[in-house]
Design an enzyme around this catalytic site. Structure first.
Site, short mmCIF file in Angstrom:
data_model
loop_
_atom_site.label_atom_id
_atom_site.label_comp_id
_atom_site.label_asym_id
_atom_site.label_seq_id
_atom_site.Cartn_x
_atom_site.Cartn_y
_atom_site.Cartn_z
N GLY A 46 -23.73 57.33 7.25
CA GLY A 46 -22.99 56.09 7.44
C GLY A 46 -23.54 55.35 8.64
N GLN A 51 -24.16 49.40 15.54
CA GLN A 51 -25.25 50.35 15.84
C GLN A 51 -26.63 49.73 15.72
OE1 GLN A 51 -23.33 53.50 13.18
NE2 GLN A 51 -24.30 54.73 14.75
N CYS A 93 -23.26 61.46 15.60
CA CYS A 93 -23.43 60.02 15.47
C CYS A 93 -24.86 59.64 15.87
CB CYS A 93 -22.43 59.31 16.38
SG CYS A 93 -22.56 57.52 16.37
N LEU A 94 -25.47 58.77 15.09
CA LEU A 94 -26.85 58.35 15.39
C LEU A 94 -26.93 57.64 16.74
CD1 LEU A 94 -27.81 56.98 11.86
CD2 LEU A 94 -28.57 59.13 12.89
N HIS A 135 -14.88 57.16 11.08
CA HIS A 135 -15.87 57.11 12.16
C HIS A 135 -16.56 55.73 12.19
CE1 HIS A 135 -19.38 59.18 14.39
NE2 HIS A 135 -19.84 57.99 14.09
N GLU A 136 -16.97 55.23 11.02
CA GLU A 136 -17.68 53.94 10.97
C GLU A 136 -16.75 52.78 11.32
OE1 GLU A 136 -20.67 54.34 11.06
OE2 GLU A 136 -20.81 56.32 10.14
N HIS A 139 -16.37 52.42 14.94
CA HIS A 139 -17.51 51.72 15.56
C HIS A 139 -17.22 50.22 15.65
CE1 HIS A 139 -20.76 54.50 16.37
NE2 HIS A 139 -20.70 55.03 15.17
#
Ligand code: NI
Length: 168
Positions: A46, A51, A93-94, A135-136, A139
């Site tokens: 995701g 990001q 997380c990226l 989670h997304e 963000h």
């Protein structure tokens, strides 16, 4: 855009609240396509627009995160309309490289948004996909998973990051 353009903590764009998308035009669709490509090449399951440094309420994710078959979905202006149960999940997380931690989330959610073509889309999800969606969406509100862990664990991550930056 390429993988190098994933913004990482403590970049302030990750702390900012993304804006509601008012028009689904070619620019938003290009953003979605670029984000999808970045997500798969990372690889991740995701990605939120923050990001890649864009403050628009857009997320992309893979509907079948555990399978090899790709099934990318984009949600514009996603909102959690139903949430129930509780689940503890080891998250990564990226934008927070080389760190994982357990986070408590809802076990089941229903998310409402608009798809790439401008049609309303509801997604019901549990476990990994449900966690991914929460989670997304976090963000987009400027919240990282490390904001949802204990102060002690967060301090541990910051210490680790400091060491890593010093080593460069
Ligand atoms: Ni993330």
């Amino acid at each position: 855009m390429n993988q190098k353009e994933i913004h990482t903590y403590p970049d302030p764009v990750l702390k900012a609240r993304a804006e509601v998308v008012t028009e689904i035009d070619a620019e938003i669709q290009a953003l979605i396509d670029a984000m999808t490509e970045i997500m798969y090449s990372a690889p991740g399951i995701g990605l939120a627009a923050n990001q890649v440094g864009v403050l628009k309420r857009v997320i992309v994710f893979d509907r079948t995160p555990k399978d090899r078959e790709r099934d990318p979905v984009a949600l514009i202006n996603p909102e959690i309309v139903l949430s129930e149960d509780e689940i503890k999940w080891e998250e990564a997380c990226l934008s927070v490289p080389d760190f994982t931690a357990e986070v408590v989330r809802n076990g089941r959610v229903k998310v409402r948004g608009i798809d790439r073509e401008g049609n309303p889309l509801d997604i019901e999800a549990e476990d990994l996909l449900g966690v991914c969606l929460q989670h997304e969406i976090d963000h987009l509100d400027g919240i990282l998973f490390i904001d949802r862990i204990s102060t002690l664990k967060r301090a541990l991550y910051k210490k680790k990051l400091k060491k890593k930056l010093k080593g460069k």
